[in-house]
Motif scaffolding. Structure first.
Motif, PDB file in Angstrom:
ATOM      1  N   SER A 249       0.842  -1.049   0.118  1.00 63.22           N
ATOM      2  CA  SER A 249      -0.030  -0.097  -0.057  1.00 63.22           C
ATOM      3  C   SER A 249       0.782   1.506   0.091  1.00 63.22           C
ATOM      4  N   VAL A 250       0.284   2.524  -0.458  1.00 57.21           N
ATOM      5  CA  VAL A 250       1.206   3.444  -0.391  1.00 57.21           C
ATOM      6  C   VAL A 250       0.238   4.582   0.070  1.00 57.21           C
ATOM      7  N   ARG A 251       0.771   5.216   1.306  1.00 58.99           N
ATOM      8  CA  ARG A 251       0.421   6.125   2.211  1.00 58.99           C
ATOM      9  C   ARG A 251       1.228   7.421   2.329  1.00 58.99           C
ATOM     10  N   ASP A 252       0.718   8.568   1.864  1.00 58.48           N
ATOM     11  CA  ASP A 252       1.475   9.688   1.910  1.00 58.48           C
ATOM     12  C   ASP A 252       2.686   9.714   1.143  1.00 58.48           C
ATOM     13  N   GLY A 253       2.561   9.148   0.221  1.00 63.69           N
ATOM     14  CA  GLY A 253       3.843   8.938  -0.728  1.00 63.69           C
ATOM     15  C   GLY A 253       4.891   7.881  -0.190  1.00 63.69           C
ATOM     16  N   ARG A 254       4.589   7.145   0.649  1.00 65.83           N
ATOM     17  CA  ARG A 254       5.391   6.244   1.329  1.00 65.83           C
ATOM     18  C   ARG A 254       4.912   4.648   0.972  1.00 65.83           C
ATOM     19  N   THR A 255       5.800   4.012   0.459  1.00 67.92           N
ATOM     20  CA  THR A 255       5.289   2.491   0.253  1.00 67.92           C
ATOM     21  C   THR A 255       5.196   1.561   1.679  1.00 67.92           C
ATOM     22  N   LEU A 256       4.284   0.946   1.850  1.00 69.41           N
ATOM     23  CA  LEU A 256       4.288   0.065   2.877  1.00 69.41           C
ATOM     24  C   LEU A 256       4.166  -1.362   2.522  1.00 69.41           C
TER      25      LEU A 256
END
Length: 128
Positions: free
Chosen positions: A56-63
C-alpha cells in the motif's frame, strides 16, 4: 460477460497427499466442462495465504506487510475467469466447481471500464 469465480476457504491436497489424484481429476473435469462450453478463459490456484505480501502507499510512502490485506478465517485459494452468457450460467458453473463442496465460490462480474487497456504484453502471451 466475463465473471471471476473466487475460491475461498478450501484446503487442497498437495502432490503425494492422499486424495490428491482424485481432487486433481475433479478440478480438471470442471475445467474441461468449462472448455467444452466455450467459457473457460483461465484458472489458477494460489499459494497459501502465508505467502502473500500486501503493498500500500500512504502519503507517498510504500508500506509492505507480510500476509493478506484482511485478517480473516477465510482465505482466497484460487480463481477462474469464465466468459458466460449471463449470471445464471456463471452461478451454475460455480455450483459445479468441486471446491464449492467445502468452501465458498464468490461470483463477480468483471467490470468493463472504457479506455482501460487490458491487453497482455507479448511476454505474458508467450507465458514468460
Amino acid at each position: 460477460m466475463q465473471y471471476m469465480l473466487l475460491i475461498y476457504d478450501c484446503e487442497r491436497p498437495e502432490p503425494g497427499d492422499p486424495g490428491f489424484a482424485e481432487a486433481l481429476a475433479r478440478v480438471n473435469a470442471f475445467a474441461e466442462e468449462c472448455r467444452r462450453r466455450g467459457v473457460f478463459v483461465y484458472g489458477h490456484p494460489l499459494q497459501a495465504e502465508h505467502t502473500a505480501t500486501t503493498v500500500s502507499v500512504r502519503d507517498g510512502r510504500t508500506l509492505i506487510t507480510d500476509g493478506p490485506y484482511a485478517e480473516t478465517h477465510e482465505h482466497l485459494g484460487g480463481v477462474y475467469v469464465l466468459d458466460c452468457r449471463n449470471l445464471d450460467e456463471a452461478l451454475e458453473l460455480a455450483a459445479m466447481c468441486p471446491m464449492a463442496e467445502q468452501g465458498g465460490i464468490e461470483v463477480r462480474p468483471i467490470a468493463g471500464v472504457p479506455g482501460l487497456d487490458h491487453r497482455r504484453s507479448d511476454l505474458a502471451a508467450a507465458g514468460e
